[in-house]
Structure formats: structure tokens, C-alpha cells
Write a protein that holds these residues in place. Structure first.
Motif, PDB file in Angstrom:
ATOM      1  N   THR A  79      -6.443   1.314  12.549  1.00 51.58           N
ATOM      2  CA  THR A  79      -6.589   1.743  11.158  1.00 51.58           C
ATOM      3  C   THR A  79      -7.729   0.982  10.508  1.00 51.58           C
ATOM      4  O   THR A  79      -7.850  -0.231  10.677  1.00 51.58           O
ATOM      5  CB  THR A  79      -5.297   1.488  10.368  1.00 51.58           C
ATOM      6  OG1 THR A  79      -4.218   2.196  10.979  1.00 51.58           O
ATOM      7  CG2 THR A  79      -5.439   1.939   8.921  1.00 51.58           C
ATOM      8  N   ILE A  98      -8.340   5.270   3.599  1.00 58.26           N
ATOM      9  CA  ILE A  98      -7.789   4.860   4.888  1.00 58.26           C
ATOM     10  C   ILE A  98      -8.109   5.903   5.953  1.00 58.26           C
ATOM     11  O   ILE A  98      -8.045   7.116   5.710  1.00 58.26           O
ATOM     12  CB  ILE A  98      -6.263   4.626   4.771  1.00 58.26           C
ATOM     13  CG1 ILE A  98      -5.715   3.910   5.993  1.00 58.26           C
ATOM     14  CG2 ILE A  98      -5.519   5.920   4.503  1.00 58.26           C
ATOM     15  CD1 ILE A  98      -4.301   3.378   5.801  1.00 58.26           C
ATOM     16  N   TYR A 135       0.854  -1.191   0.000  1.00 60.92           N
ATOM     17  CA  TYR A 135       0.000   0.000   0.000  1.00 60.92           C
ATOM     18  C   TYR A 135       0.884   1.232   0.000  1.00 60.92           C
ATOM     19  O   TYR A 135       1.809   1.351   0.812  1.00 60.92           O
ATOM     20  CB  TYR A 135      -0.916   0.030   1.230  1.00 60.92           C
ATOM     21  CG  TYR A 135      -1.605   1.374   1.407  1.00 60.92           C
ATOM     22  CD1 TYR A 135      -2.765   1.679   0.715  1.00 60.92           C
ATOM     23  CD2 TYR A 135      -1.063   2.351   2.249  1.00 60.92           C
ATOM     24  CE1 TYR A 135      -3.383   2.914   0.855  1.00 60.92           C
ATOM     25  CE2 TYR A 135      -1.670   3.581   2.399  1.00 60.92           C
ATOM     26  CZ  TYR A 135      -2.829   3.867   1.704  1.00 60.92           C
ATOM     27  OH  TYR A 135      -3.419   5.090   1.843  1.00 60.92           O
ATOM     28  N   SER A 160      -7.471   2.501  -2.460  1.00 62.07           N
ATOM     29  CA  SER A 160      -7.789   2.381  -1.039  1.00 62.07           C
ATOM     30  C   SER A 160      -8.134   3.738  -0.440  1.00 62.07           C
ATOM     31  O   SER A 160      -7.562   4.764  -0.813  1.00 62.07           O
ATOM     32  CB  SER A 160      -6.604   1.799  -0.262  1.00 62.07           C
ATOM     33  OG  SER A 160      -6.362   0.466  -0.607  1.00 62.07           O
ATOM     34  N   ARG A 186      -9.102   0.379   6.642  1.00 60.54           N
ATOM     35  CA  ARG A 186      -8.771   0.582   5.229  1.00 60.54           C
ATOM     36  C   ARG A 186      -9.793  -0.116   4.351  1.00 60.54           C
ATOM     37  O   ARG A 186     -10.145  -1.275   4.579  1.00 60.54           O
ATOM     38  CB  ARG A 186      -7.368   0.045   4.930  1.00 60.54           C
ATOM     39  CG  ARG A 186      -6.784   0.580   3.610  1.00 60.54           C
ATOM     40  CD  ARG A 186      -5.388   0.066   3.375  1.00 60.54           C
ATOM     41  NE  ARG A 186      -5.376  -1.289   2.837  1.00 60.54           N
ATOM     42  CZ  ARG A 186      -4.357  -2.131   2.945  1.00 60.54           C
ATOM     43  NH1 ARG A 186      -3.264  -1.764   3.597  1.00 60.54           N
ATOM     44  NH2 ARG A 186      -4.414  -3.344   2.440  1.00 60.54           N
TER      45      ARG A 186
END
Length: 212
Positions: free
Chosen positions: A173, A153, A108, A151, A175
């Protein structure tokens, strides 16, 4: 205005001026201001990932690490970039849900904007929102192939500072990965839309501008 009256005014106003000066609050040691020479910090973290929706990721155990750079553009506002590497191994007995893919390496790379707040000298909160590109490298016993996607996030880290330079933190987190894999419509969400929760910890290094 006679001298007695001038002396009377001085006796009243001078203590008031000292009180006013004393009442000006000192900036918080960890709360960043425009003149603070500390302008950037770097982050290293380890995390474990969990699938929180019905997708193919629920069949894999996920471990990873991340690197993060942040720059203070305002006393409370950060801009930064982030790279995460995740290794996911197929859980025992799940091959019927995923096909022959037994290991996935995920890269990522993204950018984010954040809010930094110091509660006191030691404790602080750094929350960010960002977007980026995600690439999955899939490995099967006799082949490997890649998949690309985008993505979004959201992440928040509760930090504890030992001093002006070093801090540790706990981080959560979320995502959302949207992939571009050709599948039958009934399986599109299962293979192409993943919501992941990542729980991690790490260290943060604050650097100062030597020119102040």
C-alpha cells in the motif's frame, strides 16, 4: 428434399452442434459473473509502515492493522470501505527531530474502488484506489493533541484461495497524507506531507448470497 439428403444433412450438422456446445467455456471457478451468488468479501490485515519521503514520519516505527469491506458491483469491479489503525513509536535518539511527541496513533477511514482478477483457481489480484480522512493522536509525556488531514491511497493484494470462502494475501500500500498543521513555510512539507509504504499480510473471507 428427399429423405436421403435430409439424413446426410443431419449426419453433418448434428456432430457440429455438439462440438459447438462443448466449445462454450465454463466460467472460471473464482472469476465472478453476474449470476454468481458470491457478492461481498471482508478483509483483515496486519502491516508495517515505512516513510518514503523526507518527513517527520521517518523518525517513527509503524505497526498497524486494518479492516476492509468490498462489494462486487460488476464481475471485476469492487466498491468498498476501509479502516486502518497504526501505532507509531519514536525511534531511539530521534526526539531532536520531532519535539516531545513520542507516540502517534493514526486512524484512517476511507472508501475505494477496485479491480479483481483471478489468474487461476487459486491465485488472484485485487488492486484498489481510494481516498479518506486521517487523524493523528499525538502523545507527549505531559500532553496529547490531534491533527486532521486527507489521504490518497493505492494498494494491491496478491491472494491465494484455499476454497470458495477463505483466502490469504500479501499486500503493498502507498498512502499520501496531507495534514493541516501550522508550521513555518520551510517545515511545511516535513510535518504536513507524508508518503508511506505499508507492507502487510492478512486473510479474506468471501460470503455468498443464500438466495443465490
Amino acid at each position: 428434399m428427399n429423405s436421403t439428403f435430409k439424413l446426410f444433412l443431419f449426419a453433418i450438422l448434428f456432430p457440429l452442434s455438439l462440438t459447438a456446445q462443448d466449445s462454450i467455456p465454463e466460467p472460471h471457478p473464482n472469476q465472478y459473473v453476474a449470476t454468481d451468488p458470491e457478492t461481498v468479501f471482508f478483509v483483515g490485515e496486519f502491516f508495517r509502515g515505512y516513510s518514503v519521503n523526507n518527513s517527520s514520519w521517518e523518525n517513527y516505527s509503524q505497526l498497524g492493522f486494518g479492516l476492509d469491506f468490498n462489494w462486487f458491483v460488476l464481475p471485476f469491479l469492487t466498491l468498498g470501505g476501509q479502516y486502518n489503525l497504526t501505532t507509531s513509536n519514536l525511534k531511539e535518539g530521534r526526539i531532536s527531530n520531532t519535539g516531545p511527541v513520542n507516540k502517534i496513533t493514526t486512524h484512517y477511514l476511507g472508501v475505494h474502488v477496485g479491480y479483481y482478477h483471478a489468474f487461476n483457481k487459486e491465485w488472484n489480484l485485487h488492486s484498489t484506489a481510494g481516498f479518506g480522512n486521517v487523524q493523528n493522536v499525538n502523545k507527549a509525556p505531559d500532553s496529547h493533541f490531534t491533527e486532521d488531514g486527507n489521504s490518497l491511497i493505492l494498494q494491491s493484494a496478491l491472494g491465494y484461495r484455499y476454497d470458495r470462502t477463505a483466502a490469504i494475501f500479501l499486500k503493498a500500500t502507498v498512502r499520501r497524507d496531507v495534514m493541516d498543521i501550522e508550521t513555518p513555510p520551510a517545515l511545511d512539507s516535513y510535518f504536513n506531507k507524508h508518503t508511506l509504504l505499508m507492507i502487510g499480510f492478512g486473510v479474506r473471507i468471501h460470503l455468498q448470497n443464500p438466495n443465490g
